[in-house]
Design a protein around this motif. Structure first.
Motif, PDB file in Angstrom:
ATOM      1  N   LEU A 105      -3.471   9.645  -4.554  1.00  0.00           N
ATOM      2  CA  LEU A 105      -4.549  10.148  -5.396  1.00  0.00           C
ATOM      3  C   LEU A 105      -5.060  11.451  -4.806  1.00  0.00           C
ATOM      4  O   LEU A 105      -5.010  11.664  -3.587  1.00  0.00           O
ATOM      5  CB  LEU A 105      -5.679   9.120  -5.488  1.00  0.00           C
ATOM      6  N   LEU A 159       1.681   2.612  -3.482  1.00  0.00           N
ATOM      7  CA  LEU A 159       0.641   3.116  -4.385  1.00  0.00           C
ATOM      8  C   LEU A 159       0.792   4.620  -4.553  1.00  0.00           C
ATOM      9  O   LEU A 159       1.066   5.335  -3.587  1.00  0.00           O
ATOM     10  CB  LEU A 159      -0.754   2.819  -3.832  1.00  0.00           C
ATOM     11  N   LEU A 204       0.811  -1.222   0.000  1.00  0.00           N
ATOM     12  CA  LEU A 204       0.000   0.000   0.000  1.00  0.00           C
ATOM     13  C   LEU A 204       0.843   1.271   0.000  1.00  0.00           C
ATOM     14  O   LEU A 204       0.479   2.255  -0.633  1.00  0.00           O
ATOM     15  CB  LEU A 204      -0.952  -0.001   1.195  1.00  0.00           C
ATOM     16  N   LYS A 210     -10.673  11.178  -6.709  1.00  0.00           N
ATOM     17  CA  LYS A 210     -10.163   9.826  -6.937  1.00  0.00           C
ATOM     18  C   LYS A 210      -9.755   9.208  -5.600  1.00  0.00           C
ATOM     19  O   LYS A 210      -9.239   9.892  -4.721  1.00  0.00           O
ATOM     20  CB  LYS A 210      -8.956   9.867  -7.870  1.00  0.00           C
ATOM     21  N   TYR A 262      -8.764   5.094  -3.589  1.00  0.00           N
ATOM     22  CA  TYR A 262      -8.664   3.637  -3.607  1.00  0.00           C
ATOM     23  C   TYR A 262      -9.769   3.092  -2.712  1.00  0.00           C
ATOM     24  O   TYR A 262     -10.095   3.681  -1.673  1.00  0.00           O
ATOM     25  CB  TYR A 262      -7.298   3.178  -3.081  1.00  0.00           C
ATOM     26  N   TYR A 263     -10.337   1.960  -3.116  1.00  0.00           N
ATOM     27  CA  TYR A 263     -11.435   1.377  -2.340  1.00  0.00           C
ATOM     28  C   TYR A 263     -11.031   1.072  -0.903  1.00  0.00           C
ATOM     29  O   TYR A 263     -11.839   1.198   0.011  1.00  0.00           O
ATOM     30  CB  TYR A 263     -11.963   0.108  -3.004  1.00  0.00           C
ATOM     31  N   HIS A 264      -9.787   0.696  -0.687  1.00  0.00           N
ATOM     32  CA  HIS A 264      -9.366   0.324   0.669  1.00  0.00           C
ATOM     33  C   HIS A 264      -9.255   1.534   1.602  1.00  0.00           C
ATOM     34  O   HIS A 264      -9.229   1.361   2.816  1.00  0.00           O
ATOM     35  CB  HIS A 264      -8.019  -0.416   0.635  1.00  0.00           C
ATOM     36  N   GLU A 265      -9.214   2.746   1.063  1.00  0.00           N
ATOM     37  CA  GLU A 265      -9.010   3.909   1.925  1.00  0.00           C
ATOM     38  C   GLU A 265     -10.302   4.559   2.439  1.00  0.00           C
ATOM     39  O   GLU A 265     -10.255   5.365   3.353  1.00  0.00           O
ATOM     40  CB  GLU A 265      -8.134   4.960   1.230  1.00  0.00           C
TER      41      GLU A 265
END
Length: 106
Positions: free
Chosen positions: A25, A22, A19, A29, A31-34
């Motif tokens: 963003l 990465l 992670l 935008k 990330y789904y995990h955040e």
């Protein structure tokens, strides 16, 4: 990988990246995990609740939120998501008319 045969063994495999590697963003935008734990606020309804998880269905990913112990699923797309505020851990949305009522008033 130095050979075509070696590359063929990796073709179609999943790739995992730590992670912390990465790219960051910004804007709307994410990330789904955040986003689990972020509050979701609808322009009309107000505070819906906190994102429990992101459910990835074949045609559409959705935020899973619970409001008064009732599940509410909000589609993740650019037309609905109006603002992502990482500082306040909130996401402003414009849910389609009647969507939230569909979940809360079956």
């Amino acid at each position: 990988v130095d050979a075509v045969d070696d590359a063929a063994l990796l073709s179609g495999k999943e790739i995992f990246l730590p992670l912390e590697l990465l790219p960051k963003l910004s804007g709307n935008k994410f990330y789904y995990h955040e986003v689990p734990g972020f509050k979701v606020v609808d322009e009309t309804f107000g505070l819906i609740g906190t994102i429990q998880t992101v459910l990835e269905y074949p045609n559409q990913a959705v935020f899973q939120i619970f409001h008064a112990e009732k599940e509410v699923l909000i589609p993740i797309n650019d037309e609905i998501i109006k603002k992502v505020d990482r500082r306040s851990k909130s996401i402003q949305v414009a849910a389609p008319q009647g969507l939230i009522d569909l979940y809360l008033n079956p």
